[in-house]
Scaffold this motif. Structure first.
Motif, PDB file in Angstrom:
ATOM      1  N   THR A  92     163.239  38.802 156.651  1.00 20.10           N
ATOM      2  CA  THR A  92     162.884  37.680 155.776  1.00 20.10           C
ATOM      3  C   THR A  92     164.117  36.832 155.511  1.00 20.10           C
ATOM      4  O   THR A  92     165.211  37.356 155.348  1.00 20.10           O
ATOM      5  CB  THR A  92     162.306  38.163 154.430  1.00 20.10           C
ATOM      6  OG1 THR A  92     163.209  39.077 153.831  1.00 20.10           O
ATOM      7  CG2 THR A  92     160.968  38.846 154.621  1.00 20.10           C
ATOM      8  N   TYR A  93     163.911  35.526 155.487  1.00 23.19           N
ATOM      9  CA  TYR A  93     164.989  34.595 155.185  1.00 23.19           C
ATOM     10  C   TYR A  93     164.586  33.814 153.936  1.00 23.19           C
ATOM     11  O   TYR A  93     163.598  33.095 153.951  1.00 23.19           O
ATOM     12  CB  TYR A  93     165.220  33.641 156.352  1.00 23.19           C
ATOM     13  CG  TYR A  93     166.330  32.650 156.110  1.00 23.19           C
ATOM     14  CD1 TYR A  93     167.649  33.070 155.968  1.00 23.19           C
ATOM     15  CD2 TYR A  93     166.069  31.294 156.010  1.00 23.19           C
ATOM     16  CE1 TYR A  93     168.672  32.177 155.751  1.00 23.19           C
ATOM     17  CE2 TYR A  93     167.083  30.384 155.789  1.00 23.19           C
ATOM     18  CZ  TYR A  93     168.387  30.832 155.664  1.00 23.19           C
ATOM     19  OH  TYR A  93     169.396  29.934 155.435  1.00 23.19           O
ATOM     20  N   LEU A  94     165.329  34.000 152.845  1.00 24.96           N
ATOM     21  CA  LEU A  94     164.987  33.376 151.581  1.00 24.96           C
ATOM     22  C   LEU A  94     166.261  33.126 150.785  1.00 24.96           C
ATOM     23  O   LEU A  94     167.119  34.008 150.685  1.00 24.96           O
ATOM     24  CB  LEU A  94     164.053  34.307 150.791  1.00 24.96           C
ATOM     25  CG  LEU A  94     163.492  33.786 149.480  1.00 24.96           C
ATOM     26  CD1 LEU A  94     162.594  32.576 149.708  1.00 24.96           C
ATOM     27  CD2 LEU A  94     162.700  34.882 148.785  1.00 24.96           C
TER      28      LEU A  94
ATOM     29  N   LEU B 299     165.019  31.192 160.336  1.00 22.47           N
ATOM     30  CA  LEU B 299     166.458  31.103 160.579  1.00 22.47           C
ATOM     31  C   LEU B 299     166.771  29.912 161.478  1.00 22.47           C
ATOM     32  O   LEU B 299     167.715  29.168 161.238  1.00 22.47           O
ATOM     33  CB  LEU B 299     166.942  32.408 161.207  1.00 22.47           C
ATOM     34  CG  LEU B 299     168.416  32.726 161.151  1.00 22.47           C
ATOM     35  CD1 LEU B 299     168.915  32.789 159.717  1.00 22.47           C
ATOM     36  CD2 LEU B 299     168.700  34.033 161.857  1.00 22.47           C
ATOM     37  N   HIS B 300     165.944  29.708 162.497  1.00 24.03           N
ATOM     38  CA  HIS B 300     166.123  28.567 163.401  1.00 24.03           C
ATOM     39  C   HIS B 300     165.863  27.245 162.686  1.00 24.03           C
ATOM     40  O   HIS B 300     166.599  26.276 162.893  1.00 24.03           O
ATOM     41  CB  HIS B 300     165.193  28.680 164.612  1.00 24.03           C
ATOM     42  CG  HIS B 300     165.677  29.649 165.631  1.00 24.03           C
ATOM     43  ND1 HIS B 300     166.705  29.377 166.489  1.00 24.03           N
ATOM     44  CD2 HIS B 300     165.272  30.909 165.903  1.00 24.03           C
ATOM     45  CE1 HIS B 300     166.917  30.414 167.253  1.00 24.03           C
ATOM     46  NE2 HIS B 300     166.061  31.374 166.927  1.00 24.03           N
ATOM     47  N   GLU B 301     164.834  27.198 161.859  1.00 25.98           N
ATOM     48  CA  GLU B 301     164.517  25.968 161.132  1.00 25.98           C
ATOM     49  C   GLU B 301     165.635  25.567 160.181  1.00 25.98           C
ATOM     50  O   GLU B 301     165.854  24.388 159.934  1.00 25.98           O
ATOM     51  CB  GLU B 301     163.211  26.145 160.361  1.00 25.98           C
ATOM     52  CG  GLU B 301     161.990  26.189 161.246  1.00 25.98           C
ATOM     53  CD  GLU B 301     160.728  26.573 160.490  1.00 25.98           C
ATOM     54  OE1 GLU B 301     160.800  26.868 159.274  1.00 25.98           O
ATOM     55  OE2 GLU B 301     159.658  26.591 161.127  1.00 25.98           O
ATOM     56  N   ALA B 302     166.354  26.537 159.632  1.00 25.07           N
ATOM     57  CA  ALA B 302     167.467  26.255 158.721  1.00 25.07           C
ATOM     58  C   ALA B 302     168.770  26.012 159.479  1.00 25.07           C
ATOM     59  O   ALA B 302     169.801  25.759 158.864  1.00 25.07           O
ATOM     60  CB  ALA B 302     167.647  27.422 157.752  1.00 25.07           C
ATOM     61  N   HIS B 303     168.723  26.080 160.817  1.00 28.45           N
ATOM     62  CA  HIS B 303     169.909  25.910 161.667  1.00 28.45           C
ATOM     63  C   HIS B 303     171.009  26.878 161.273  1.00 28.45           C
ATOM     64  O   HIS B 303     172.162  26.491 161.100  1.00 28.45           O
ATOM     65  CB  HIS B 303     170.404  24.466 161.633  1.00 28.45           C
ATOM     66  CG  HIS B 303     169.379  23.491 162.092  1.00 28.45           C
ATOM     67  ND1 HIS B 303     168.975  23.403 163.396  1.00 28.45           N
ATOM     68  CD2 HIS B 303     168.632  22.597 161.399  1.00 28.45           C
ATOM     69  CE1 HIS B 303     168.038  22.478 163.512  1.00 28.45           C
ATOM     70  NE2 HIS B 303     167.809  21.984 162.311  1.00 28.45           N
ATOM     71  N   ARG B 304     170.630  28.133 161.123  1.00 24.42           N
ATOM     72  CA  ARG B 304     171.561  29.190 160.756  1.00 24.42           C
ATOM     73  C   ARG B 304     171.570  30.261 161.834  1.00 24.42           C
ATOM     74  O   ARG B 304     170.659  30.371 162.641  1.00 24.42           O
ATOM     75  CB  ARG B 304     171.170  29.845 159.419  1.00 24.42           C
ATOM     76  CG  ARG B 304     171.186  28.904 158.260  1.00 24.42           C
ATOM     77  CD  ARG B 304     172.576  28.509 157.957  1.00 24.42           C
ATOM     78  NE  ARG B 304     172.670  27.997 156.600  1.00 24.42           N
ATOM     79  CZ  ARG B 304     173.800  27.667 156.056  1.00 24.42           C
ATOM     80  NH1 ARG B 304     174.918  27.803 156.703  1.00 24.42           N
ATOM     81  NH2 ARG B 304     173.829  27.189 154.832  1.00 24.42           N
ATOM     82  N   ASN B 305     172.623  31.049 161.822  1.00 23.28           N
ATOM     83  CA  ASN B 305     172.768  32.163 162.743  1.00 23.28           C
ATOM     84  C   ASN B 305     173.531  33.259 162.025  1.00 23.28           C
ATOM     85  O   ASN B 305     174.086  33.024 160.956  1.00 23.28           O
ATOM     86  CB  ASN B 305     173.506  31.722 164.001  1.00 23.28           C
ATOM     87  CG  ASN B 305     173.241  32.641 165.167  1.00 23.28           C
ATOM     88  OD1 ASN B 305     172.649  33.700 165.012  1.00 23.28           O
ATOM     89  ND2 ASN B 305     173.691  32.243 166.333  1.00 23.28           N
TER      90      ASN B 305
ATOM     91  N   PRO C 263     173.777  34.124 156.438  1.00 22.50           N
ATOM     92  CA  PRO C 263     173.943  33.528 157.757  1.00 22.50           C
ATOM     93  C   PRO C 263     174.952  32.384 157.742  1.00 22.50           C
ATOM     94  O   PRO C 263     175.140  31.718 156.743  1.00 22.50           O
ATOM     95  CB  PRO C 263     172.552  33.008 158.094  1.00 22.50           C
ATOM     96  CG  PRO C 263     171.639  33.627 157.136  1.00 22.50           C
ATOM     97  CD  PRO C 263     172.446  33.932 155.910  1.00 22.50           C
ATOM     98  N   THR C 264     175.572  32.155 158.891  1.00 22.86           N
ATOM     99  CA  THR C 264     176.522  31.070 159.037  1.00 22.86           C
ATOM    100  C   THR C 264     175.808  29.841 159.587  1.00 22.86           C
ATOM    101  O   THR C 264     174.755  29.940 160.204  1.00 22.86           O
ATOM    102  CB  THR C 264     177.640  31.463 160.014  1.00 22.86           C
ATOM    103  OG1 THR C 264     177.054  31.777 161.275  1.00 22.86           O
ATOM    104  CG2 THR C 264     178.421  32.646 159.499  1.00 22.86           C
ATOM    105  N   CYS C 265     176.396  28.688 159.379  1.00 24.50           N
ATOM    106  CA  CYS C 265     175.833  27.449 159.899  1.00 24.50           C
ATOM    107  C   CYS C 265     176.153  27.339 161.388  1.00 24.50           C
ATOM    108  O   CYS C 265     177.259  27.655 161.815  1.00 24.50           O
ATOM    109  CB  CYS C 265     176.441  26.263 159.146  1.00 24.50           C
ATOM    110  SG  CYS C 265     175.808  24.702 159.726  1.00 24.50           S
TER     111      CYS C 265
END
Length: 132
Positions: free
Chosen positions: A8-10, A31-37, A125-127
């Motif tokens: 989950t990403y929140l 995670l992809h929609e937020a442009h994070r990794n 996550p990092t940008c």
């Protein structure tokens, strides 16, 4: 570990179940929609999240973002209850108000691969540099 496969990403934090593989984590839509990794293991070889993080977590991104274990903000672990109580799941963080929980967090960071059983990891996550 197959039952601990939730991701989950929140609120800028990614919660990863200990039974996940990195190819499952990297394909997370939110995670992809937020442009994070995340600083993570290789996705082509079926690398497990729990073993990789608890072993320190070396990756191609280590020089820039640190070890994988350095990016863990909290752990979800089973802790024993007080006398007569049953064990319970708890999330332990470095900024907990209770000293026992702070100590448990740092013990997990240092010796988790030898002593404790983690159910979930909470990672910041990092940008990826692809912001809109």
């Amino acid at each position: 570990m197959a039952r601990f496969k939730d991701i989950t990403y929140l609120n800028e934090t990614l919660a990863i179940g200990a039974g996940c593989l990195f190819d499952e984590v990297y394909s997370n839509k939110k995670l992809h929609e937020a442009h994070r990794n995340i600083v993570g293991g290789e996705d082509l070889q079926g690398i497990g999240v729990a073993g990789w993080f608890l072993g320190g977590g070396y990756s191609m991104k280590t020089n820039r973002f640190g070890l994988g274990i350095d990016n863990v903000e909290a752990y979800e672990v089973v802790v024993p209850g007080k006398e007569g109580d049953t064990a319970r799941l708890e999330i332990v963080k470095s900024n907990n108000q209770e000293q026992d929980k702070k100590d448990l967090f740092w013990a997990l960071k240092v010796t988790a691969s030898r002593i404790f059983s983690c159910d979930r990891f909470f990672i910041c996550p990092t940008c990826t540099g692809r912001r809109k």
